[in-house]
Design an enzyme around this catalytic site. Structure first.
Site, PDB file in Angstrom:
ATOM      1  N   GLU A  50       0.869  -1.170   0.000  1.00  0.00           N
ATOM      2  CA  GLU A  50       0.000   0.000   0.000  1.00  0.00           C
ATOM      3  C   GLU A  50       0.909   1.223   0.000  1.00  0.00           C
ATOM      4  O   GLU A  50       1.680   1.431   0.947  1.00  0.00           O
ATOM      5  CB  GLU A  50      -0.929   0.054   1.207  1.00  0.00           C
ATOM      6  CG  GLU A  50      -1.879   1.256   1.099  1.00  0.00           C
ATOM      7  CD  GLU A  50      -2.670   1.569   2.355  1.00  0.00           C
ATOM      8  OE1 GLU A  50      -3.477   2.521   2.294  1.00  0.00           O
ATOM      9  OE2 GLU A  50      -2.480   0.905   3.389  1.00  0.00           O
ATOM     10  N   ASP A  75       5.123   4.734   3.648  1.00  0.00           N
ATOM     11  CA  ASP A  75       4.827   6.159   3.798  1.00  0.00           C
ATOM     12  C   ASP A  75       6.059   6.830   4.383  1.00  0.00           C
ATOM     13  O   ASP A  75       6.828   6.202   5.107  1.00  0.00           O
ATOM     14  CB  ASP A  75       3.618   6.370   4.728  1.00  0.00           C
ATOM     15  CG  ASP A  75       2.877   7.670   4.429  1.00  0.00           C
ATOM     16  OD1 ASP A  75       3.494   8.745   4.567  1.00  0.00           O
ATOM     17  OD2 ASP A  75       1.685   7.626   4.073  1.00  0.00           O
ATOM     18  N   ASP A 124      -2.269  12.245  -2.799  1.00  0.00           N
ATOM     19  CA  ASP A 124      -2.373  13.662  -3.155  1.00  0.00           C
ATOM     20  C   ASP A 124      -2.422  13.731  -4.685  1.00  0.00           C
ATOM     21  O   ASP A 124      -1.501  13.261  -5.352  1.00  0.00           O
ATOM     22  CB  ASP A 124      -1.145  14.413  -2.625  1.00  0.00           C
ATOM     23  CG  ASP A 124      -1.243  15.928  -2.822  1.00  0.00           C
ATOM     24  OD1 ASP A 124      -1.916  16.357  -3.782  1.00  0.00           O
ATOM     25  OD2 ASP A 124      -0.636  16.659  -2.033  1.00  0.00           O
ATOM     26  N   LYS A 128      -1.583  20.747  -9.773  1.00  0.00           N
ATOM     27  CA  LYS A 128      -0.825  21.717 -10.565  1.00  0.00           C
ATOM     28  C   LYS A 128       0.115  21.014 -11.538  1.00  0.00           C
ATOM     29  O   LYS A 128       0.753  20.024 -11.201  1.00  0.00           O
ATOM     30  CB  LYS A 128      -0.035  22.647  -9.640  1.00  0.00           C
ATOM     31  CG  LYS A 128      -0.911  23.573  -8.798  1.00  0.00           C
ATOM     32  CD  LYS A 128      -0.065  24.505  -7.960  1.00  0.00           C
ATOM     33  CE  LYS A 128      -0.936  25.460  -7.149  1.00  0.00           C
ATOM     34  NZ  LYS A 128      -0.135  26.377  -6.308  1.00  0.00           N
TER      35      LYS A 128
END
Length: 223
Positions: A50, A75, A124, A128
């Site tokens: 994950e 992470d 996320d 942009k």
């Protein structure tokens, strides 16, 4: 989360035998577990990752439902996955591990054809244009995933971001990859897999309370 609490969790992570926190130098200089993850889990079971695991709820939930597979949450924010690591230890779950590292180093942590499946949960979207290189489903990341996945291995993307969903679908179709399943609202799709609807992360519950639809794509990579 206060800085004292973060420091406490970082300290506690260092005592957990299911947490690995290598330095960047260790990862880039022949990382010892690369190609040898069976020695960490002490079995030859399939490995599922994950990416951007946050608090580790998804890693834990999938591991509970699939004791015949090994799950690794990745992470850079160790204070977040502390909860998942602690839960795994408290419940004596031997098929769960966590790595604190940057996801762009994934192909230095796992060997070619070493991973069976990848989950990307609520990343996320990096909307942009100048942040395109940080999107976890851009072409560079997909090539890294393809390298470490076994033949037939799949990637799952679950997100509340319509932008991320659309961007990824467009890229997959444009590059000729195989989309196995895709929908714009998993809780309104009768055919949504149970592993998608049966587990909700902390952030997913917040998104649902806000009325945001949760999207999902399951795909195979072909190069």
């Amino acid at each position: 989360m206060g800085s004292k609490n973060k420091l406490k969790r970082f300290k506690e992570n260092e005592t957990f035998d299911n947490v690995i926190q290598p330095t960047r130098e260790e990862v880039t200089n022949n990382f010892p577990l690369k190609g040898n993850w069976h020695t960490f889990f002490k079995n030859e079971n399939p490995i599922v990752l994950e990416l951007g695991c946050g608090k580790g709820e998804y890693t834990i939930a999938l591991a509970e439902k699939n004791p015949d597979k090994n799950f690794i949450g990745i992470d850079i924010k160790g204070a977040r996955f502390w909860r998942g690591a602690k839960t795994a230890l408290e419940n004596e779950m031997n098929n769960v591990g966590f790595i604190r590292t940057q996801i762009e180093l994934i192909d230095l942590i796992f060997a070619e054809n070493e991973v069976d499946e990848i989950w990307i949960t609520f990343p996320d979207p990096q909307i942009k244009y100048k942040r395109t290189k940080h999107r976890l489903t851009n072409s560079d990341f997909l090539k890294k995933y393809h390298h470490i996945l076994k033949e037939g291995g799949v990637v799952n993307l679950k997100t509340d971001s319509e932008f991320m969903h659309g961007y990824t679908l467009g890229l997959l179709h444009g590059e000729g990859h195989e989309v196995l399943h895709a929908n714009h609202d998993v809780y309104k799709d009768y055919y949504s897999p149970e592993e998608v609807t049966g587990t909700q992360t902390f952030y997913e519950k917040q998104y649902l309370e806000q009325g945001k639809p949760i999207t999902y794509i399951k795909f195979k990579l072909k190069y």
